[in-house]
Design a protein around this motif. Structure first.
Motif, PDB file in Angstrom:
ATOM      1  N   VAL A  86      36.123  49.323  38.066  1.00  0.00           N
ATOM      2  CA  VAL A  86      37.557  49.528  37.888  1.00  0.00           C
ATOM      3  C   VAL A  86      38.194  49.862  39.231  1.00  0.00           C
ATOM      4  O   VAL A  86      37.616  50.581  40.055  1.00  0.00           O
ATOM      5  CB  VAL A  86      37.839  50.655  36.864  1.00  0.00           C
ATOM      6  N   LEU A 105      40.130  45.797  35.778  1.00  0.00           N
ATOM      7  CA  LEU A 105      38.760  45.947  35.291  1.00  0.00           C
ATOM      8  C   LEU A 105      38.000  44.653  35.557  1.00  0.00           C
ATOM      9  O   LEU A 105      38.568  43.558  35.460  1.00  0.00           O
ATOM     10  CB  LEU A 105      38.750  46.232  33.794  1.00  0.00           C
ATOM     11  N   ALA A 137      39.080  55.294  36.096  1.00  0.00           N
ATOM     12  CA  ALA A 137      40.347  54.890  36.706  1.00  0.00           C
ATOM     13  C   ALA A 137      40.945  56.032  37.520  1.00  0.00           C
ATOM     14  O   ALA A 137      41.461  55.823  38.634  1.00  0.00           O
ATOM     15  CB  ALA A 137      41.326  54.435  35.623  1.00  0.00           C
TER      16      ALA A 137
END
Length: 330
Positions: A189, A214, A316
């Protein structure tokens, strides 16, 4: 089926109405720390009201629970319901702490009680039709997924401070949809973001504008963009591009009327917010929960799905802080 609803807030009110109107369900009790809120909602649908979770869960008439309380209470209530062998529906997330999620899911597994997690977008008829088309191979091999999710306005700063941040609170729905559509788990990510809507959100330690990419082991990519502000309404769109073509799910509109005049061609704006956009999804969630609870059907959205989305959200956030792609723990 007699259901106890825990939490009389905005989402609890939606579930309460759906339970009341379903022919195979009955709203038995409403619990909230705010006694007035619990009584008001319970009175509306002929249910009992209480501020005592333990007392309601111990009621032998209760056959299932809907957990719509604040996130920090979810694990405790899930475990109490599981130990009483009550089928559980819980709004996302299970918790913001992965270790607590793991401990909770281990206990739920031991009790063998069904747990359905509230990722309602999986039940939206537009997105389900899109996913079914992907599964039938209509787009071919999936190469790119694009997910746009923008709220009409940011929530109060008090909510932001306790939300866990945009990735765990808002984008977690989109991260789940990415897994739902890609057909394989992301392994990397990259996240970036800014605070462009409200400086107070930055002061609260969060961002209000975010993009995430992603990547799966095969190399398929998913792009997600979030904003806490969209001047035109609640923006929810998905595109799947593959070797055979492209599939799109656009924003449904309040009406299909288009106005053609000398000055412009005009149509309705998107729905204002999630309660208007996803009513069918919430009803379908309830229908699925009843099937799981009464017939032993396997949940379509499990605690494991909630855990996987939280892992992506945490990764993330790490990527945002580091300013580079990070691997996703498998």
């Amino acid at each position: 089926m007699k259901i106890a609803l825990l939490g009389a807030g905005r989402i609890g009110q939606i579930h309460a109405a759906n339970i009341h109107h379903h022919p195979r369900a009955r709203l038995h009790a409403v619990v909230d720390v705010n006694a007035e809120a619990a009584k008001s909602l319970a009175d509306r649908f002929g249910a009992k009201s209480s501020t005592d979770v333990d007392a309601v869960l111990a009621d032998p008439a209760v056959e299932g629970v809907f957990i719509c309380t604040s996130t920090d209470t979810h694990v405790e209530i899930i475990l109490k319901a599981a130990r009483r062998k009550l089928p559980i529906f819980c709004e996302k997330p299970i918790d913001l702490d992965l270790s607590k999620v793991d401990a909770c899911l281990a206990e739920v597994t031991r009790t063998a009680v069904p747990l359905v997690l509230g990722f309602n977008r999986r039940f939206d008829p537009h997105f389900r039709a899109l996913r079914d088309a992907v599964r039938r191979g209509e787009a071919g091999d999936v190469e790119i997924v694009k997910i746009t999710s923008r709220d009409p306005a940011p929530p109060p700063l008090a909510y932001i401070r306790g939300s866990g941040g945009i990735f765990r609170d808002m984008m977690i729905h989109d991260l789940d949809m990415a897994r739902f559509l890609l057909g394989e788990e992301p392994v990397e990510v990259f996240a970036t973001g800014s605070c462009l809507v409200d400086p107070g959100i930055a002061e609260a330690g969060d961002i209000d504008t975010a993009m995430v990419i992603l990547k799966t082991r095969r190399g398929a990519l998913c792009h997600i963009d979030n904003s806490r502000r969209a001047a035109y309404g609640y923006d929810q769109r998905i595109e799947v591009f593959g070797s055979k073509g492209m599939l799109q799910a656009a924003n449904p509109l309040p009406t299909t009327v288009t106005r053609y005049t000398r000055e412009a061609v005009l149509s309705d704006k998107p729905y204002h917010f999630f309660l208007d956009r996803y009513p069918e999804a919430y009803r379908a969630e309830l229908e699925h929960f009843l099937e799981v609870a009464t017939s032993g059907a396997e949940p379509l959205v499990t605690g494991r799905d909630g855990r996987a989305a939280l892992v992506l959200a945490d990764a993330a956030l790490q990527s945002l802080k580091l300013g580079k792609p990070v691997p996703i723990p498998q």
